[in-house]
Write a protein that holds these residues in place. Structure first.
Motif, PDB file in Angstrom:
ATOM      1  N   ALA A 268       0.832  -1.211   0.000  1.00 32.12           N
ATOM      2  CA  ALA A 268       0.000   0.000   0.000  1.00 32.12           C
ATOM      3  C   ALA A 268       0.866   1.259   0.000  1.00 32.12           C
ATOM      4  O   ALA A 268       0.581   2.214  -0.724  1.00 32.12           O
ATOM      5  N   PHE A 269       1.930   1.267   0.791  1.00 28.75           N
ATOM      6  CA  PHE A 269       2.804   2.453   0.827  1.00 28.75           C
ATOM      7  C   PHE A 269       3.501   2.639  -0.517  1.00 28.75           C
ATOM      8  O   PHE A 269       3.702   3.765  -0.964  1.00 28.75           O
ATOM      9  N   MET A 270       3.854   1.531  -1.178  1.00 29.95           N
ATOM     10  CA  MET A 270       4.480   1.654  -2.504  1.00 29.95           C
ATOM     11  C   MET A 270       3.460   2.155  -3.514  1.00 29.95           C
ATOM     12  O   MET A 270       3.737   3.055  -4.304  1.00 29.95           O
ATOM     13  N   GLU A 271       2.273   1.580  -3.491  1.00 27.70           N
ATOM     14  CA  GLU A 271       1.259   1.947  -4.493  1.00 27.70           C
ATOM     15  C   GLU A 271       0.805   3.400  -4.338  1.00 27.70           C
ATOM     16  O   GLU A 271       0.482   4.055  -5.311  1.00 27.70           O
ATOM     17  N   GLU A 272       0.805   3.895  -3.122  1.00 25.77           N
ATOM     18  CA  GLU A 272       0.428   5.306  -2.902  1.00 25.77           C
ATOM     19  C   GLU A 272       1.637   6.239  -2.993  1.00 25.77           C
ATOM     20  O   GLU A 272       1.503   7.433  -2.823  1.00 25.77           O
ATOM     21  N   GLN A 273       2.821   5.660  -3.264  1.00 26.33           N
ATOM     22  CA  GLN A 273       4.067   6.431  -3.330  1.00 26.33           C
ATOM     23  C   GLN A 273       4.189   7.359  -2.125  1.00 26.33           C
ATOM     24  O   GLN A 273       4.413   8.569  -2.247  1.00 26.33           O
TER      25      GLN A 273
ATOM     26  N   GLU B  17      -3.247   7.903  15.857  1.00 28.21           N
ATOM     27  CA  GLU B  17      -2.295   6.829  16.143  1.00 28.21           C
ATOM     28  C   GLU B  17      -0.902   7.146  15.602  1.00 28.21           C
ATOM     29  O   GLU B  17       0.110   6.843  16.236  1.00 28.21           O
ATOM     30  N   LEU B  18      -0.855   7.757  14.414  1.00 33.73           N
ATOM     31  CA  LEU B  18       0.453   8.022  13.794  1.00 33.73           C
ATOM     32  C   LEU B  18       1.090   9.318  14.292  1.00 33.73           C
ATOM     33  O   LEU B  18       2.199   9.663  13.878  1.00 33.73           O
ATOM     34  N   GLN B  19       0.408   9.999  15.173  1.00 30.89           N
ATOM     35  CA  GLN B  19       0.892  11.297  15.634  1.00 30.89           C
ATOM     36  C   GLN B  19       2.320  11.291  16.200  1.00 30.89           C
ATOM     37  O   GLN B  19       3.085  12.223  15.946  1.00 30.89           O
ATOM     38  N   PRO B  20       2.731  10.229  16.925  1.00 30.44           N
ATOM     39  CA  PRO B  20       4.114  10.251  17.450  1.00 30.44           C
ATOM     40  C   PRO B  20       5.179  10.139  16.368  1.00 30.44           C
ATOM     41  O   PRO B  20       6.346  10.382  16.630  1.00 30.44           O
ATOM     42  N   ASN B  21       4.789   9.736  15.156  1.00 29.36           N
ATOM     43  CA  ASN B  21       5.773   9.552  14.087  1.00 29.36           C
ATOM     44  C   ASN B  21       5.825  10.803  13.211  1.00 29.36           C
ATOM     45  O   ASN B  21       4.821  11.184  12.612  1.00 29.36           O
ATOM     46  N   LEU B  22       7.000  11.386  13.121  1.00 25.10           N
ATOM     47  CA  LEU B  22       7.147  12.631  12.369  1.00 25.10           C
ATOM     48  C   LEU B  22       7.616  12.358  10.936  1.00 25.10           C
ATOM     49  O   LEU B  22       8.386  11.434  10.698  1.00 25.10           O
ATOM     50  N   CYS B  23       7.104  13.186  10.014  1.00 29.22           N
ATOM     51  CA  CYS B  23       7.591  13.143   8.636  1.00 29.22           C
ATOM     52  C   CYS B  23       7.923  14.568   8.238  1.00 29.22           C
ATOM     53  O   CYS B  23       7.034  15.395   8.054  1.00 29.22           O
ATOM     54  N   ARG B  24       9.203  14.845   8.088  1.00 29.05           N
ATOM     55  CA  ARG B  24       9.566  16.229   7.774  1.00 29.05           C
ATOM     56  C   ARG B  24       9.390  16.538   6.296  1.00 29.05           C
ATOM     57  O   ARG B  24       9.477  17.680   5.879  1.00 29.05           O
ATOM     58  N   CYS B  25       9.165  15.503   5.469  1.00 28.17           N
ATOM     59  CA  CYS B  25       8.909  15.752   4.050  1.00 28.17           C
ATOM     60  C   CYS B  25       7.443  16.126   3.799  1.00 28.17           C
ATOM     61  O   CYS B  25       7.096  16.530   2.698  1.00 28.17           O
ATOM     62  N   GLY B  26       6.597  15.926   4.782  1.00 31.31           N
ATOM     63  CA  GLY B  26       5.202  16.327   4.630  1.00 31.31           C
ATOM     64  C   GLY B  26       4.393  15.431   3.721  1.00 31.31           C
ATOM     65  O   GLY B  26       3.544  15.912   2.966  1.00 31.31           O
ATOM     66  N   THR B  27       4.607  14.115   3.783  1.00 31.42           N
ATOM     67  CA  THR B  27       3.831  13.209   2.925  1.00 31.42           C
ATOM     68  C   THR B  27       2.590  12.674   3.654  1.00 31.42           C
ATOM     69  O   THR B  27       2.080  11.606   3.304  1.00 31.42           O
ATOM     70  N   HIS B  28       2.111  13.424   4.612  1.00 31.22           N
ATOM     71  CA  HIS B  28       1.054  12.906   5.492  1.00 31.22           C
ATOM     72  C   HIS B  28      -0.203  12.438   4.755  1.00 31.22           C
ATOM     73  O   HIS B  28      -0.795  11.422   5.107  1.00 31.22           O
ATOM     74  N   MET B  29      -0.613  13.172   3.733  1.00 32.33           N
ATOM     75  CA  MET B  29      -1.849  12.782   3.041  1.00 32.33           C
ATOM     76  C   MET B  29      -1.662  11.454   2.298  1.00 32.33           C
ATOM     77  O   MET B  29      -2.559  10.620   2.257  1.00 32.33           O
ATOM     78  N   ARG B  30      -0.482  11.261   1.728  1.00 27.21           N
ATOM     79  CA  ARG B  30      -0.214   9.986   1.044  1.00 27.21           C
ATOM     80  C   ARG B  30      -0.140   8.843   2.057  1.00 27.21           C
ATOM     81  O   ARG B  30      -0.584   7.727   1.779  1.00 27.21           O
ATOM     82  N   ILE B  31       0.441   9.128   3.199  1.00 29.50           N
ATOM     83  CA  ILE B  31       0.532   8.099   4.240  1.00 29.50           C
ATOM     84  C   ILE B  31      -0.882   7.707   4.693  1.00 29.50           C
ATOM     85  O   ILE B  31      -1.195   6.524   4.847  1.00 29.50           O
ATOM     86  N   LEU B  32      -1.719   8.700   4.861  1.00 27.03           N
ATOM     87  CA  LEU B  32      -3.108   8.442   5.261  1.00 27.03           C
ATOM     88  C   LEU B  32      -3.801   7.548   4.221  1.00 27.03           C
ATOM     89  O   LEU B  32      -4.443   6.544   4.562  1.00 27.03           O
ATOM     90  N   ARG B  33      -3.623   7.892   2.954  1.00 26.79           N
ATOM     91  CA  ARG B  33      -4.238   7.080   1.898  1.00 26.79           C
ATOM     92  C   ARG B  33      -3.660   5.663   1.901  1.00 26.79           C
ATOM     93  O   ARG B  33      -4.370   4.688   1.674  1.00 26.79           O
ATOM     94  N   ALA B  34      -2.355   5.567   2.160  1.00 27.25           N
ATOM     95  CA  ALA B  34      -1.705   4.250   2.164  1.00 27.25           C
ATOM     96  C   ALA B  34      -2.258   3.367   3.278  1.00 27.25           C
ATOM     97  O   ALA B  34      -2.440   2.162   3.082  1.00 27.25           O
ATOM     98  N   VAL B  35      -2.525   3.945   4.431  1.00 28.82           N
ATOM     99  CA  VAL B  35      -3.044   3.126   5.538  1.00 28.82           C
ATOM    100  C   VAL B  35      -4.457   2.634   5.198  1.00 28.82           C
ATOM    101  O   VAL B  35      -4.791   1.470   5.427  1.00 28.82           O
ATOM    102  N   HIS B  36      -5.268   3.504   4.601  1.00 24.20           N
ATOM    103  CA  HIS B  36      -6.606   3.049   4.171  1.00 24.20           C
ATOM    104  C   HIS B  36      -6.481   1.948   3.113  1.00 24.20           C
ATOM    105  O   HIS B  36      -7.214   0.962   3.124  1.00 24.20           O
TER     106      HIS B  36
END
Ligand code: FES
Ligand code: FES
Length: 164
Positions: A87-92, A125-144
Motif C-alpha cells: 500500500a505504501f508503494m502503491e500510494e508512493q 495513532e500516527l501522531q508520534p511519528n514525524l515526517c519532515r517531508c510532509g507526505t502525510h496525506m499519502r501516508i493516510l491514503r496508504a493506511v486506508h
C-alpha cells in the motif's frame, strides 16, 4: 540474553540497558528501523513488540525477555511485500523515506487491532511519528489502502469470487 525477532531466537551478548534499536541494526543487521533522534521523539525507530508499536531507541533489552519483536523485515520482502508495504508503494507515500519504516510499523500495529480505522484514528495513532517531508496525506491514503488489501486477503481463501 535471548531475543526473539521476526520469529527467530537470537542470543545477544550486550548490556541489558542497550537500546533495542542498536541491537537490531548493529548485531542483527536489520536496518529498516532508523535512528532519527534517539530520544523517543520522532518515531523513525518504531517496531512492534507483542502487537504494540514501540520506540526501539528508548526500549532497553532487559524489557524484551520473552517478548516477540517484529521489524519491517519480518512483514514481507521486496518480492512478496506485506499489504502495508504494498500500500505504501502503491500510494508512493515515501519522499526521502526516512520515516517510512516507522510509519508502516505503527500503522501495522493499528490495523492489527483496528482493521478499519477512520481518518481521525489513523491521524491520532500516527501522531508520534514525524515526517519532515510532509507526505502525510499519502501516508493516510496508504493506511486506508492497506486496510482494504488486508480485508481482501482475508476473504481470498473462502470467498475469492467476491473480492473486488
Ligand atoms: S529514533 Fe527513536 S523516536 Fe526518534
Ligand atoms: S518521507 Fe521524508 S521524513 Fe517522511
Amino acid at each position: 540474553m535471548k531475543l526473539k525477532v521476526n520469529g527467530h531466537d537470537h542470543q545477544i551478548d550486550a548490556d541489558p540497558d542497550t537500546p533495542l534499536l542498536y541491537v537490531l541494526r548493529e548485531d542483527l543487521k536489520l536496518n529498516a528501523a532508523k535512528f532519527g533522534c534517539g530520544l523517543g521523539q520522532c518515531g523513525a525507530c518504531t517496531v512492534i513488540v507483542d502487537g504494540r508499536a514501540v520506540l526501539s531507541c528508548v526500549t532497553p533489552l532487559i524489557l524484551l525477555e520473552g517478548k516477540q519483536v517484529t521489524t519491517l523485515e519480518g512483514l514481507g520482502t521486496l518480492d512478496a511485500p506485506a499489504p502495508i508495504q504494498r500500500a505504501f508503494m502503491e500510494e508512493q507515500a515515501a519522499q526521502c523515506g526516512y520515516c517510512i519504516a516507522g510509519m508502516m510499523m505503527r500503522a501495522q500495529a493499528l490495523l492489527q487491532k483496528n482493521p478499519k480505522p477512520t481518518d481521525e484514528q489513523i491521524r491520532s495513532e500516527l501522531q508520534p511519528n514525524l515526517c519532515r517531508c510532509g507526505t502525510h496525506m499519502r501516508i493516510l491514503r496508504a493506511v486506508h489502502r492497506a486496510a482494504r488489501l488486508m480485508d481482501s486477503a482475508e476473504l481470498l481463501p473462502s470467498d475469492q469470487g467476491s473480492v473486488q
